[in-house]
Design a protein around this motif. Structure first.
Motif, mmCIF file in Angstrom:
data_model
loop_
_atom_site.group_PDB
_atom_site.id
_atom_site.type_symbol
_atom_site.label_atom_id
_atom_site.label_comp_id
_atom_site.label_asym_id
_atom_site.label_seq_id
_atom_site.Cartn_x
_atom_site.Cartn_y
_atom_site.Cartn_z
ATOM 1 N N ALA A 38 -17.522 -7.027 12.947
ATOM 2 C CA ALA A 38 -17.080 -6.172 11.845
ATOM 3 C C ALA A 38 -15.641 -5.759 12.112
ATOM 4 C CB ALA A 38 -17.965 -4.936 11.722
ATOM 5 N N ARG A 39 -14.854 -5.596 11.051
ATOM 6 C CA ARG A 39 -13.443 -5.235 11.206
ATOM 7 C C ARG A 39 -12.983 -4.405 10.011
ATOM 8 N NH1 ARG A 39 -8.519 -8.271 13.660
ATOM 9 N NH2 ARG A 39 -6.802 -7.364 12.493
ATOM 10 N N LEU A 40 -12.091 -3.460 10.297
ATOM 11 C CA LEU A 40 -11.429 -2.666 9.271
ATOM 12 C C LEU A 40 -9.933 -2.747 9.529
ATOM 13 C CD1 LEU A 40 -11.322 -0.519 6.982
ATOM 14 C CD2 LEU A 40 -11.408 1.200 8.793
ATOM 15 N N ASP A 41 -9.169 -3.200 8.539
ATOM 16 C CA ASP A 41 -7.706 -3.225 8.592
ATOM 17 C C ASP A 41 -7.181 -2.160 7.638
ATOM 18 O OD1 ASP A 41 -7.082 -5.556 10.290
ATOM 19 O OD2 ASP A 41 -8.136 -6.654 8.724
ATOM 20 N N TYR A 42 -6.210 -1.393 8.088
ATOM 21 C CA TYR A 42 -5.623 -0.348 7.261
ATOM 22 C C TYR A 42 -4.097 -0.454 7.357
ATOM 23 C CZ TYR A 42 -4.321 4.268 5.566
ATOM 24 O OH TYR A 42 -3.753 5.297 4.872
ATOM 25 N N ILE A 43 -3.420 -0.480 6.228
ATOM 26 C CA ILE A 43 -1.958 -0.524 6.200
ATOM 27 C C ILE A 43 -1.459 0.914 6.259
ATOM 28 C CG2 ILE A 43 0.099 -1.281 4.946
ATOM 29 C CD1 ILE A 43 -1.782 -3.531 6.001
ATOM 30 N N VAL A 44 -0.886 1.280 7.398
ATOM 31 C CA VAL A 44 -0.397 2.640 7.613
ATOM 32 C C VAL A 44 0.818 2.891 6.733
ATOM 33 C CG1 VAL A 44 0.495 4.251 9.339
ATOM 34 C CG2 VAL A 44 -1.265 2.594 9.969
ATOM 35 N N GLN A 45 1.736 1.944 6.741
ATOM 36 C CA GLN A 45 2.901 1.931 5.850
ATOM 37 C C GLN A 45 3.333 0.478 5.756
ATOM 38 O OE1 GLN A 45 5.659 4.482 7.960
ATOM 39 N NE2 GLN A 45 6.673 2.729 8.878
ATOM 40 N N TRP A 50 -2.980 -1.259 11.120
ATOM 41 C CA TRP A 50 -3.876 -0.778 12.164
ATOM 42 C C TRP A 50 -5.231 -1.422 11.937
ATOM 43 C CZ3 TRP A 50 -7.910 3.155 11.599
ATOM 44 C CH2 TRP A 50 -8.480 3.517 12.822
ATOM 45 N N ALA A 51 -5.868 -1.889 13.005
ATOM 46 C CA ALA A 51 -7.167 -2.560 12.886
ATOM 47 C C ALA A 51 -8.137 -2.030 13.939
ATOM 48 C CB ALA A 51 -7.008 -4.061 13.054
ATOM 49 N N VAL A 52 -9.397 -1.937 13.544
ATOM 50 C CA VAL A 52 -10.492 -1.608 14.456
ATOM 51 C C VAL A 52 -11.541 -2.688 14.250
ATOM 52 C CG1 VAL A 52 -12.294 0.054 15.027
ATOM 53 C CG2 VAL A 52 -10.075 0.865 14.244
ATOM 54 N N GLU A 53 -12.018 -3.278 15.351
ATOM 55 C CA GLU A 53 -13.021 -4.327 15.210
ATOM 56 C C GLU A 53 -14.017 -4.285 16.357
ATOM 57 O OE1 GLU A 53 -11.477 -8.338 15.296
ATOM 58 O OE2 GLU A 53 -9.937 -7.754 16.699
ATOM 59 N N SER A 77 -6.024 -2.312 17.346
ATOM 60 C CA SER A 77 -4.661 -2.831 17.485
ATOM 61 C C SER A 77 -3.762 -2.207 16.431
ATOM 62 C CB SER A 77 -4.639 -4.355 17.373
ATOM 63 O OG SER A 77 -5.060 -4.759 16.083
ATOM 64 N N LEU A 78 -2.509 -2.135 16.770
ATOM 65 C CA LEU A 78 -1.464 -1.676 15.856
ATOM 66 C C LEU A 78 -0.418 -2.777 15.841
ATOM 67 C CD1 LEU A 78 -0.549 0.727 14.110
ATOM 68 C CD2 LEU A 78 0.701 1.557 16.105
ATOM 69 N N THR A 79 -0.167 -3.367 14.674
ATOM 70 C CA THR A 79 0.730 -4.513 14.561
ATOM 71 C C THR A 79 1.875 -4.191 13.613
ATOM 72 O OG1 THR A 79 -1.160 -5.975 14.878
ATOM 73 C CG2 THR A 79 0.861 -6.978 14.033
ATOM 74 N N ALA A 80 3.108 -4.435 14.069
ATOM 75 C CA ALA A 80 4.303 -4.247 13.233
ATOM 76 C C ALA A 80 4.778 -5.610 12.755
ATOM 77 C CB ALA A 80 5.391 -3.532 14.024
ATOM 78 N N TYR A 81 5.022 -5.729 11.477
ATOM 79 C CA TYR A 81 5.528 -6.967 10.866
ATOM 80 C C TYR A 81 6.954 -6.737 10.391
ATOM 81 C CZ TYR A 81 0.619 -8.249 10.726
ATOM 82 O OH TYR A 81 -0.684 -8.520 11.077
ATOM 83 N N PHE A 82 7.808 -7.725 10.600
ATOM 84 C CA PHE A 82 9.188 -7.616 10.101
ATOM 85 C C PHE A 82 9.694 -8.970 9.674
ATOM 86 C CE2 PHE A 82 9.134 -7.941 14.681
ATOM 87 C CZ PHE A 82 10.049 -8.955 14.947
#
Length: 82
Positions: A38-45, A50-53, A77-82
């Motif tokens: 199971a996984r939940l992804d949330y876009i902080v900004q 941010w993901a919890v799995e 996990s916390l992932t930054a995309y650029f």
């Protein structure tokens, strides 16, 4: 925004070339695995996710020599995309 999923796995060993989940499928050697995730992804900004799995897996087939392997993983996990 957010996304959530729940999955059931029943993977024979021949189907695993490179698995993309955080659960360690090499733990089960050449036996294959089954279980759930199971996984939940949330876009902080924008650009920051941010993901919890979590996964609960076991070897697909066990014998007297291999026993019954189990793996339970919970991670974030916390992932930054650029």
């Amino acid at each position: 925004s957010y996304e959530a999923w729940i999955r059931y796995y029943d993977q024979p060993s021949a189907s695993i070339l490179y698995h993309t989940m955080d659960g360690d499928t090499t733990f089960f050697r050449r036996m294959g695995f089954c279980g759930w995730g199971a996984r939940l992804d949330y876009i902080v900004q924008p650009g920051l996710a941010w993901a919890v799995e979590g996964f609960s897996l076991k070897n697909r087939h066990h014998t007297a020599w291999t026993g019954a392997f189990r793996e339970t993983v919970i991670g974030t996990s916390l992932t930054a995309y650029f």
